[in-house]
Design a protein around this motif. Structure first.
Motif, mmCIF file in Angstrom:
data_model
loop_
_atom_site.group_PDB
_atom_site.id
_atom_site.type_symbol
_atom_site.label_atom_id
_atom_site.label_comp_id
_atom_site.label_asym_id
_atom_site.label_seq_id
_atom_site.Cartn_x
_atom_site.Cartn_y
_atom_site.Cartn_z
ATOM 1 N N ASP A 294 0.863 -1.210 0.031
ATOM 2 C CA ASP A 294 -0.009 -0.063 -0.108
ATOM 3 C C ASP A 294 0.707 1.175 0.116
ATOM 4 O OD1 ASP A 294 -2.779 -0.930 0.240
ATOM 5 O OD2 ASP A 294 -2.270 -1.958 2.039
ATOM 6 N N VAL A 295 0.854 2.205 -0.853
ATOM 7 C CA VAL A 295 1.520 3.293 -1.101
ATOM 8 C C VAL A 295 0.595 4.446 -1.443
ATOM 9 C CG1 VAL A 295 2.187 2.999 -3.533
ATOM 10 C CG2 VAL A 295 3.613 4.394 -2.140
ATOM 11 N N HIS A 296 1.280 5.798 -0.676
ATOM 12 C CA HIS A 296 0.266 6.817 -0.924
ATOM 13 C C HIS A 296 1.240 7.918 -0.946
ATOM 14 C CE1 HIS A 296 -3.587 9.461 0.550
ATOM 15 N NE2 HIS A 296 -3.107 9.488 -0.637
ATOM 16 N N HIS A 297 1.206 8.652 -2.040
ATOM 17 C CA HIS A 297 2.023 9.673 -2.158
ATOM 18 C C HIS A 297 1.564 11.119 -2.069
ATOM 19 C CE1 HIS A 297 5.079 6.905 -4.094
ATOM 20 N NE2 HIS A 297 4.153 6.488 -4.743
ATOM 21 N N LEU A 298 0.549 11.328 -1.085
ATOM 22 C CA LEU A 298 -0.031 12.487 -1.135
ATOM 23 C C LEU A 298 0.905 13.585 -0.482
ATOM 24 C CD1 LEU A 298 -2.763 14.210 -0.918
ATOM 25 C CD2 LEU A 298 -2.917 13.367 1.643
ATOM 26 N N ASP A 299 1.730 13.337 0.524
ATOM 27 C CA ASP A 299 2.769 14.288 1.127
ATOM 28 C C ASP A 299 4.282 14.366 0.575
ATOM 29 O OD1 ASP A 299 0.734 15.225 3.004
ATOM 30 O OD2 ASP A 299 0.875 13.490 4.061
ATOM 31 N N THR A 300 4.315 13.618 -0.688
ATOM 32 C CA THR A 300 5.511 13.411 -1.250
ATOM 33 C C THR A 300 6.232 14.864 -1.714
ATOM 34 O OG1 THR A 300 4.991 11.449 -2.053
ATOM 35 C CG2 THR A 300 6.833 12.176 -3.049
ATOM 36 N N ARG A 301 7.386 15.002 -1.444
ATOM 37 C CA ARG A 301 8.259 16.014 -1.879
ATOM 38 C C ARG A 301 9.735 15.879 -2.432
ATOM 39 N NH1 ARG A 301 11.386 14.391 0.927
ATOM 40 N NH2 ARG A 301 11.745 14.643 3.203
ATOM 41 N N PHE A 302 10.199 16.728 -3.213
ATOM 42 C CA PHE A 302 11.479 16.201 -3.622
ATOM 43 C C PHE A 302 12.438 17.666 -3.828
ATOM 44 C CE2 PHE A 302 14.464 16.196 -7.308
ATOM 45 C CZ PHE A 302 15.129 14.958 -7.241
ATOM 46 N N ASP A 303 13.724 17.533 -3.445
ATOM 47 C CA ASP A 303 14.590 18.623 -3.145
ATOM 48 C C ASP A 303 15.643 18.165 -4.006
ATOM 49 O OD1 ASP A 303 16.542 20.512 -2.462
ATOM 50 O OD2 ASP A 303 15.717 20.606 -0.446
ATOM 51 N N GLU A 304 16.010 18.707 -5.196
ATOM 52 C CA GLU A 304 17.113 18.656 -6.227
ATOM 53 C C GLU A 304 18.343 18.902 -5.567
ATOM 54 O OE1 GLU A 304 17.963 22.251 -8.753
ATOM 55 O OE2 GLU A 304 15.855 22.353 -8.325
ATOM 56 N N ASP A 305 18.459 19.601 -4.474
ATOM 57 C CA ASP A 305 19.875 19.698 -3.700
ATOM 58 C C ASP A 305 20.333 18.542 -2.648
ATOM 59 O OD1 ASP A 305 20.173 22.348 -5.043
ATOM 60 O OD2 ASP A 305 19.044 23.231 -3.642
ATOM 61 N N THR A 306 19.078 17.776 -2.294
ATOM 62 C CA THR A 306 19.483 16.999 -1.396
ATOM 63 C C THR A 306 18.963 15.602 -1.670
ATOM 64 O OG1 THR A 306 17.387 17.349 -0.127
ATOM 65 C CG2 THR A 306 19.367 18.557 0.603
#
Length: 433
Positions: A74-86
């Motif tokens: 079960d996977v839920h990407h509601l609060d996913t974020r991506f930071d190109e620097d880290t």
């Protein structure tokens, strides 16, 4: 533990339920990032690449609940974020590049460390993927030790014609097109069973795809994708692997197979070695009448051959499996890898078993089989089914053999040693030297 100890010479017998196809599971995992709705996947295998992607999801803030005992994710990407620097994508697997389209779609930016790599199958260029990203309106920039992909606006539909029918590039095109504005068309698309399974999952989330299983795909972009409950089918690679293990050891292994319609060419390839495959009641089994023997072609003065290329040819991933059969079978056989340049160099290692395999050029190898083979210690390159091919030979030879650096098997086949032991094999993982 990366080495396999094999005490060979025992005919393998029994039934096996294969796992899901890694090459379907990984792009589908990447595709779940395209929706903010919950997704449930059934039959997820416990393999290293799956664990790597799930670790990435957790790092990015997604909710991940994985039960490897049941295979339910079960996977839920509601609060996913991506930071190109880290944030960094894993370099040790080729499928990292399929995280780019969903990251690009959701966050407008993605980053690939170096040139992501998987098995050492010769030159595996990244340019076709870059072309796809650019066609949809992204800008690709090389920075120190990485590629940075940016899009300052939503992706726009496009038409594209691939140089060759690349599986991963086809999947990246579909991932970009699913939420792009307008209708996208891809010519010379890959059509392998795992690409069709990937498209089926995308459709289950609400993507509008026409032409699955053909070389022409049309994708109408939609506003958003929803959740899905999806069950993986059996991996045809694993089905072939266990059928071949039964044949090369003089035993008989039955493998569950819900898609025998994918096997006519595979069955005819087995027949070239004197192996007859039957599909009955949802199960497949390989039968032999005595020792393996190469079937002579009707055309005089040519070698019998196995040619591997993009589907609907025989898949190149299966070629090492048949090379192992060719080494054991009486007679000569030519093997032709029409995809990867230099991917056949590993066959020189087979001489340690006493095998005679001659590499005639970067794409072709001839085996002169039927010779007396002896147990040996061999070293596998980082190629999943090459390690399995070496294991097949070791299992067919009486005595103790060692397959060094066999860990790539775990990238595709969960519980591989346990399944073999259930068939009567004497095999154990041990720490590598």
């Amino acid at each position: 533990m990366s080495d396999l100890i094999v005490h060979g010479g025992t005919p393998l017998r029994g039934r096996i339920v294969p796992s899901a196809n890694k090459n379907a599971v990984l792009p589908i995992l990447c595709a779940t990032l395209l929706t903010k709705e919950p997704v449930r996947l059934r039959g997820v295998p416990d393999i290293t690449d799956v664990r790597r992607i799930l670790d990435i999801f957790r790092t990015l803030g997604s909710r991940v609940e994985m039960d490897f005992d049941t295979g339910i994710l079960d996977v839920h990407h509601l609060d996913t974020r991506f930071d190109e620097d880290t944030d960094r994508l894993p370099e040790a697997m080729r499928s990292s590049i399929m995280l780019v389209p969903p990251l690009l779609t959701r966050f407008g930016v993605a980053r690939i460390e170096n040139d992501v790599k998987g098995c050492t199958l010769g030159v595996r260029e990244i340019d076709p993927h870059v072309e796809v990203f650019e066609r949809f309106g992204a800008a690709v920039e090389r920075v120190e030790d990485a590629l940075l992909i940016r899009s300052l606006r939503p992706l726009i539909a496009t038409q594209h014609w691939l140089d060759y029918a690349s599986v991963t590039t086809t999947e990246n095109f579909v991932l970009c097109a699913a939420l792009a504005r307008g209708t996208s068309t891809l010519t010379n698309a890959a059509s392998e069973p795992h690409v069709q399974e990937f498209c089926a999952f995308m459709s289950a989330m609400g993507a509008r795809i026409q032409g699955q299983g053909t070389s022409l795909l049309m994708i109408d972009g939609v506003e958003e994708l929803g959740g899905a409950d999806f069950t993986f089918t059996e991996d045809f690679h694993e089905i072939v692997t266990f059928l071949a293990l039964g044949a090369i050891t003089g035993g008989q292994v039955e493998v569950r197979n819900g898609s025998p319609d994918q096997f006519p060419l595979i069955d005819r390839t087995f027949a070239k070695f004197g192996v007859h495959v039957r599909h009955e009641g949802g199960w497949s089994r390989a039968e032999t009448a005595g020792r393996l023997k190469v079937r002579e072609p009707f055309t005089q003065n040519i070698l019998q051959k196995v040619e591997a290329a993009p589907w609907p040819y025989l898949p190149v991933d299966l070629l090492p499996i048949f090379v192992a059969l060719g080494v054991q079978a009486e007679g000569s056989m030519m093997f032709w890898n029409k995809v990867y340049d230099g991917a056949m160099g590993w066959t020189s290692e087979l001489s340690r078993f006493g095998a005679h395999a001659f590499q005639s050029d970067p794409h072709r190898v001839v085996t002169f089989g039927g010779k007396r083979l002896v147990p040996a210690t061999v070293e596998s390159p980082y190629i999943i089914r090459v390690a399995i091919a070496m294991l097949m030979l070791a299992a067919s030879i009486e005595g103790r053999s060692v397959i060094r650096k066999a860990a790539p098997i775990r990238r595709a086949h969960p519980r591989f040693a346990e399944n073999l032991r259930a068939l009567g094999a004497k095999i154990d993982w041990v720490p590598g030297a």
